[in-house]
Design a protein around this motif. Sequence first.
Motif, PDB file in Angstrom:
ATOM      1  N   ALA A   9       0.843  -1.206   0.000  1.00 30.88           N
ATOM      2  CA  ALA A   9       0.000   0.000   0.000  1.00 30.88           C
ATOM      3  C   ALA A   9       0.874   1.250   0.000  1.00 30.88           C
ATOM      4  O   ALA A   9       2.005   1.235   0.498  1.00 30.88           O
ATOM      5  CB  ALA A   9      -0.910   0.001   1.228  1.00 30.88           C
ATOM      6  N   PRO A  10       0.354   2.358  -0.553  1.00 30.54           N
ATOM      7  CA  PRO A  10       1.095   3.621  -0.491  1.00 30.54           C
ATOM      8  C   PRO A  10       1.294   4.062   0.970  1.00 30.54           C
ATOM      9  O   PRO A  10       0.550   3.636   1.865  1.00 30.54           O
ATOM     10  CB  PRO A  10       0.186   4.608  -1.228  1.00 30.54           C
ATOM     11  N   ALA A  11       2.277   4.906   1.207  1.00 35.17           N
ATOM     12  CA  ALA A  11       2.593   5.361   2.563  1.00 35.17           C
ATOM     13  C   ALA A  11       1.387   6.012   3.231  1.00 35.17           C
ATOM     14  O   ALA A  11       1.134   5.776   4.419  1.00 35.17           O
ATOM     15  CB  ALA A  11       3.767   6.333   2.519  1.00 35.17           C
ATOM     16  N   ARG A  12       0.637   6.800   2.495  1.00 37.92           N
ATOM     17  CA  ARG A  12      -0.551   7.457   3.062  1.00 37.92           C
ATOM     18  C   ARG A  12      -1.506   6.416   3.629  1.00 37.92           C
ATOM     19  O   ARG A  12      -2.014   6.554   4.743  1.00 37.92           O
ATOM     20  CB  ARG A  12      -1.244   8.279   1.985  1.00 37.92           C
ATOM     21  N   GLU A  13      -1.748   5.361   2.868  1.00 36.63           N
ATOM     22  CA  GLU A  13      -2.669   4.306   3.303  1.00 36.63           C
ATOM     23  C   GLU A  13      -2.131   3.582   4.534  1.00 36.63           C
ATOM     24  O   GLU A  13      -2.885   3.256   5.451  1.00 36.63           O
ATOM     25  CB  GLU A  13      -2.915   3.329   2.156  1.00 36.63           C
ATOM     26  N   ARG A  37      10.251   4.503   8.985  1.00 35.17           N
ATOM     27  CA  ARG A  37      10.530   3.862   7.695  1.00 35.17           C
ATOM     28  C   ARG A  37       9.398   4.084   6.696  1.00 35.17           C
ATOM     29  O   ARG A  37       9.634   4.325   5.509  1.00 35.17           O
ATOM     30  CB  ARG A  37      10.782   2.364   7.890  1.00 35.17           C
ATOM     31  N   ILE A  38       8.158   4.012   7.167  1.00 36.29           N
ATOM     32  CA  ILE A  38       7.014   4.247   6.274  1.00 36.29           C
ATOM     33  C   ILE A  38       7.055   5.672   5.740  1.00 36.29           C
ATOM     34  O   ILE A  38       6.873   5.912   4.536  1.00 36.29           O
ATOM     35  CB  ILE A  38       5.680   3.986   7.009  1.00 36.29           C
ATOM     36  N   ILE A  39       7.285   6.632   6.633  1.00 31.32           N
ATOM     37  CA  ILE A  39       7.315   8.043   6.219  1.00 31.32           C
ATOM     38  C   ILE A  39       8.473   8.290   5.253  1.00 31.32           C
ATOM     39  O   ILE A  39       8.298   8.924   4.203  1.00 31.32           O
ATOM     40  CB  ILE A  39       7.396   8.965   7.450  1.00 31.32           C
ATOM     41  N   GLU A  40       9.647   7.784   5.586  1.00 33.32           N
ATOM     42  CA  GLU A  40      10.807   8.006   4.710  1.00 33.32           C
ATOM     43  C   GLU A  40      10.627   7.338   3.357  1.00 33.32           C
ATOM     44  O   GLU A  40      11.003   7.903   2.320  1.00 33.32           O
ATOM     45  CB  GLU A  40      12.078   7.518   5.396  1.00 33.32           C
ATOM     46  N   ALA A  41      10.025   6.153   3.327  1.00 37.24           N
ATOM     47  CA  ALA A  41       9.760   5.485   2.050  1.00 37.24           C
ATOM     48  C   ALA A  41       8.755   6.289   1.233  1.00 37.24           C
ATOM     49  O   ALA A  41       8.892   6.417   0.005  1.00 37.24           O
ATOM     50  CB  ALA A  41       9.241   4.068   2.284  1.00 37.24           C
ATOM     51  N   GLY A  42       7.755   6.851   1.907  1.00 40.66           N
ATOM     52  CA  GLY A  42       6.781   7.694   1.225  1.00 40.66           C
ATOM     53  C   GLY A  42       7.405   8.962   0.676  1.00 40.66           C
ATOM     54  O   GLY A  42       7.030   9.441  -0.405  1.00 40.66           O
ATOM     55  N   GLN A  43       8.370   9.507   1.394  1.00 49.13           N
ATOM     56  CA  GLN A  43       9.079  10.695   0.914  1.00 49.13           C
ATOM     57  C   GLN A  43       9.912  10.349  -0.318  1.00 49.13           C
ATOM     58  O   GLN A  43       9.916  11.089  -1.298  1.00 49.13           O
ATOM     59  CB  GLN A  43       9.960  11.256   2.028  1.00 49.13           C
ATOM     60  N   GLN A  44      10.594   9.225  -0.263  1.00 49.27           N
ATOM     61  CA  GLN A  44      11.424   8.813  -1.402  1.00 49.27           C
ATOM     62  C   GLN A  44      10.576   8.520  -2.635  1.00 49.27           C
ATOM     63  O   GLN A  44      11.021   8.725  -3.766  1.00 49.27           O
ATOM     64  CB  GLN A  44      12.267   7.590  -1.030  1.00 49.27           C
ATOM     65  N   ALA A  45       9.353   8.036  -2.415  1.00 44.85           N
ATOM     66  CA  ALA A  45       8.456   7.732  -3.536  1.00 44.85           C
ATOM     67  C   ALA A  45       7.702   8.966  -4.022  1.00 44.85           C
ATOM     68  O   ALA A  45       6.930   8.882  -4.987  1.00 44.85           O
ATOM     69  CB  ALA A  45       7.458   6.655  -3.116  1.00 44.85           C
TER      70      ALA A  45
END
Length: 198
Positions: free
Chosen positions: A77-81, A137-145
């Motif tokens: 799922a996307p980071a937001r989800e 990790r979720i937030i940082e992955a969402g930032q990178q994406a």
Amino acid sequence: MSKAERTRQFIIEQTAPVFNKQGYAGTSLNDLTAATGLTKGAIYGNFENKEEVALAAFEHNLAFVSNGLRASATQTAPAREKLLALPRFYRHAYAELRARGGCPILNTAVEVDDGPPSPLRRRVEETLRGWRGNLVRIIEAGQQAGELKPAADALRYATVFMALIEGGVLLAKATNDPQALFTTLDHLEQLIETELVA
């Protein structure tokens, strides 16, 4: 499962709500025998001491939260989800959490925070650090994406999210008013949507 494994699992399942409601210090061996219908010898034939039972009970109670959170959003799922899965889980699971005695992380953390070093205290600390690390990790992955704002401080938001959730659970349970939790979850959702989502 062997008979010994089944007995051990039975003890964990029956004592988990007792420890979550009464705490380690407030739970006696008589409470454990009453919850299980087993003798003291049967309990200590499967566990070295009360703390080992408490640690296994904490893991059992924690699994309810961990499994529920994992089921709220898929790994892909996307980071937001993934972030919105937090308030969604606690909103839907609060009645069950309350029936089980409240959030096991919060309950156990409050009990052991001023106590001496112990396996139970170390496990609570590991759980909290792991939860915060996972959110980072979720937030940082969402930032990178490119899904989340790159300037957002991941550690700061992870800490705030945890404080809102646990503080909301504490207020709701202490005041017998679920709306106290739902208010903090509304604010958590607002933070995600307005401050984090790119």
